[in-house]
Scaffold this active site. Structure first.
Site, mmCIF file in Angstrom:
data_model
loop_
_atom_site.group_PDB
_atom_site.id
_atom_site.type_symbol
_atom_site.label_atom_id
_atom_site.label_comp_id
_atom_site.label_asym_id
_atom_site.label_seq_id
_atom_site.Cartn_x
_atom_site.Cartn_y
_atom_site.Cartn_z
ATOM 1 N N SER A 239 -8.783 20.772 37.958
ATOM 2 C CA SER A 239 -9.138 19.544 38.365
ATOM 3 C C SER A 239 -10.648 19.407 38.394
ATOM 4 O O SER A 239 -11.462 19.941 37.351
ATOM 5 C CB SER A 239 -8.606 18.913 39.653
ATOM 6 O OG SER A 239 -8.957 17.888 40.019
ATOM 7 N N ASP A 482 -1.003 13.599 33.356
ATOM 8 C CA ASP A 482 -2.092 13.527 34.358
ATOM 9 C C ASP A 482 -2.661 12.291 34.625
ATOM 10 O O ASP A 482 -3.286 11.653 33.682
ATOM 11 C CB ASP A 482 -3.419 14.445 34.089
ATOM 12 C CG ASP A 482 -4.491 14.605 35.275
ATOM 13 O OD1 ASP A 482 -4.740 13.773 35.802
ATOM 14 O OD2 ASP A 482 -4.929 15.852 35.095
ATOM 15 N N HIS A 519 -1.345 16.076 37.721
ATOM 16 C CA HIS A 519 -2.315 16.546 37.809
ATOM 17 C C HIS A 519 -2.210 18.072 38.392
ATOM 18 O O HIS A 519 -2.117 18.071 39.603
ATOM 19 C CB HIS A 519 -3.286 15.597 38.975
ATOM 20 C CG HIS A 519 -4.715 15.904 38.873
ATOM 21 N ND1 HIS A 519 -5.552 16.047 37.971
ATOM 22 C CD2 HIS A 519 -5.426 16.346 40.086
ATOM 23 C CE1 HIS A 519 -6.685 16.614 38.351
ATOM 24 N NE2 HIS A 519 -6.694 16.679 39.550
#
Ligand SMILES: [Ca+2]
Length: 603
Positions: A239, A482, A519
């Site tokens: 991330s 994601d 994610h």
């Protein structure tokens, strides 16, 4: 969380006690580098590493393997490792056992814990105190390697330096593997929320400067603790942590031997604006309002409606890879097979979970096509339709995050000037003007001398020639479901990298899409994998990863992923393949990675 105390703002680069054996470490330009460690190689490995400088792209040198070492110092590190601008607030020996991180008990080997902060200062802009808080964990039994744990979100918290290796529910950590690990808050306290963005230096620290400042400090600590610097150094994160890793690869490639970037938000300000764009789309089709009288974004698409979309994606695309197994391996091909308009029934009456209204299709189609301004100019990349669009994490990022996370980040950190005087939260998200406000992520003004896109993104993401030429390696992975950072953006980056390297960058950088994964983890996916070991083997042994085995976390797993479909084996395994290859079924046990081969994409 860190609580800085007043201190001088200016920070000189620390003298490196363990300089690069091939020459002086390159101090970073004016604002401060990113970086990592120092190499301390011996014999042939040293020669091989040094020979890398200026080598043609076709023959990067092979870096030598790290050598184990033993901790020589801990309690006296405060004096031995003293450097200007750094205060060590705690140094202690930690026995082998476990450390509580969040709700989890994480096993640790015996190690030295060093906590401290750098560059304490009072901001002349907002009057708040800032510092780059950090902790470092140095195992007694050291594998000779340094590990930069790049954290996610807005940073702001010194997450214990366990050295998470990425994916879902990993069963080991870098610290357990013997790495010396550093973690930091990237220069601000979480108590400020996104308002640290009012301070220009805190913006830069978050963007790239904390990594740059911490690197030489960490190298010095390692040198003092073990009697030599790290042989090999790695930066790892997902991330925003993946963004940190990609930024470091581009800004300070001399400092890194291995880069592992997961679901990287390397265009983070654009992605954050796209989140606001999404909120505006969802608000148009929300069926209910909140107690505050605002559109309830969750009601725009119910779980049943998103499951319908996922099911229709599977119906069109699952078998493209040779097996209808709930995994769309060829996500790219799927985008030309699946059509939201015709593959999902259009409601003729009330919404019942078995159809989407034409307005819903327009809204969802706009989000997947990518945020645009009123003239149709793209603001952020498209998202691929995939089987994981009904995941809980997907819903969290799409419907909950825009007002609670992205609005504040855009308002205070990514726009110049910051839009501090506007109402925050959902009103900010819905009132954000894609024509007039979105360009502020590229703007500079007065004391804000770098735009958000400048301090958050790699300066030239597809130019990694310096990293390549010194023999370093890079692995990027990305969940194709994601919801916040698009795997299309990562695929486009990799395509540009390929082009920049004569059409093939696989000699030093490989991208592994993770089908179905949301994610960084979760979703209907095989999301447990160890790409760190794959990266180390590539960097130090020359074993390029032809595939990486990933496993599902069904019932019985250490950390169960409740979104593993019930008709999968709980322990299903799959190969993750280097893009643009995809995993194609080759016969045999449908639950085993051995029955799949990484091949060129299906036609
Ligand atoms: Ca399939």
């Amino acid at each position: 969380m860190n609580h800085p105390q007043p201190r001088p703002l200016r920070v000189a680069l620390h003298p490196l006690k363990g300089a690069h054996p091939c020459g002086p470490a390159k101090p970073v330009p004016r604002v401060l580098p990113h970086g990592r460690w120092v190499l301390a190689l011996g014999g042939a490995a040293l020669l091989a590493a040094c020979a890398g400088t200026g080598q043609p792209s076709g023959s990067p040198p092979k870096l030598g393997a790290a050598r184990p070492g033993a901790l020589l110092s801990c309690g006296d590190l405060a004096s031995k490792a003293a450097v200007p601008g750094t205060v060590y607030t705690q140094i202690s020996s930690v026995a082998a056992g476990s450390v509580t991180v969040g709700n989890a008990s994480v096993p640790v080997p015996a190690h030295c814990l060093v906590q401290g902060q750098m560059n304490e200062r009072t901001s002349p802009v907002d009057g708040n105190r800032y510092a780059i808080g950090f902790e470092m964990r140095l195992p007694l039994a050291w594998n000779g390697r340094f590990f930069y744990q790049a954290n996610g979100g807005l940073d702001g918290v010194v997450i214990p330096a366990m050295g998470g290796i990425g994916g879902g529910g990993p069963t080991t950590t870098a610290l357990q593997m013997g790495f010396a690990v550093i973690s930091s808050d990237a220069g601000h306290a979480g108590s400020l929320g996104p308002r640290f963005g009012i301070d220009p230096q805190a913006r830069l620290d978050y963007g790239y400067n904390a990594v740059a400042q911490l690197t030489p400090m960490a190298k010095n600590l390692i040198t003092q603790a073990y009697g030599r610097g790290p042989d090999r150094s790695y930066i790892v994160g997902c991330s925003n942590g993946g963004r940190h890793a990609m930024v470091a690869a581009a800004r300070t490639p001399d400092q890194y031997d291995g880069v592992l970037a997961g679901d990287p938000g390397y265009n983070l300000p654009r992605a954050a604006v796209a989140q606001l764009y999404g909120a505006q789309q969802y608000a148009k089709v929300a069926s209910t309002t909140t107690a505050a009288g605002q559109p309830d974004l969750q009601s725009a698409f119910t779980p049943a409606e998103m499951k319908l979309v996922a099911d229709r994606v599977l119906a069109r695309c699952d078998a493209l890879d040779g097996l209808a197994d709930g995994i769309v391996s060829d996500v790219k091909a799927c985008q030309t097979r699946f059509h939201l308009d015709t593959d999902v029934p259009t409601c003729t009456g009330a919404r019942d979970g078995q159809c989407l209204t034409s307005q819903q299709k327009t809204a969802l189609g706009n989000v997947f096509a990518g945020a645009r301004n009123s003239a149709g100019k793209p603001i952020y990349n498209s998202f691929p339709f995939d089987s994981g669009v009904n995941g809980s994490n997907w819903r969290e990022w799409k419907f909950v995050s825009p007002p609670t996370r992205d609005a504040g980040a855009v308002q205070f950190i990514f726009t110049t000037l910051p839009l501090s005087d506007r109402p925050g939260g959902l009103p900010f998200a819905l009132g954000f003007d894609m024509d007039k406000d979105a360009p502020l992520i590229d703007a500079t003004s007065g004391i804000y001398r770098e735009s958000a896109m400048s301090f958050m993104s790699p300066p030239d993401a597809s130019n990694l020639s310096r990293l390549r030429d010194r023999g370093a390696k890079m692995i990027v992975y990305h969940g194709t479901s994601d919801p916040v950072f698009s795997s299309d953006d990562t695929a486009d980056w990799y395509a540009r990298l390929q082009t920049a390297n004569g059409g093939d960058a696989s000699s030093f950088a490989r991208y592994f899409p993770v089908p179905g994964m949301n994610h960084c983890s979760g979703g209907p996916a095989t999301d447990r994998f160890d790409m760190l070991t794959a990266l180390v083997n590539w960097v130090e042994q020359g074993q390029a990863p032809e595939r990486v085995i990933a496993a599902a976390r069904g019932p019985g797993a250490l950390q169960v992923n409740t979104e593993v479909p019930a008709n999968w084996s709980p322990q299903r395994t799959r190969p993750l393949c280097p893009y643009p290859q995809v995993a194609v079924y080759s016969g045999g046990d449908a639950e085993s990675a051995a029955s799949f081969a990484c091949r060129a994409r299906t036609p």
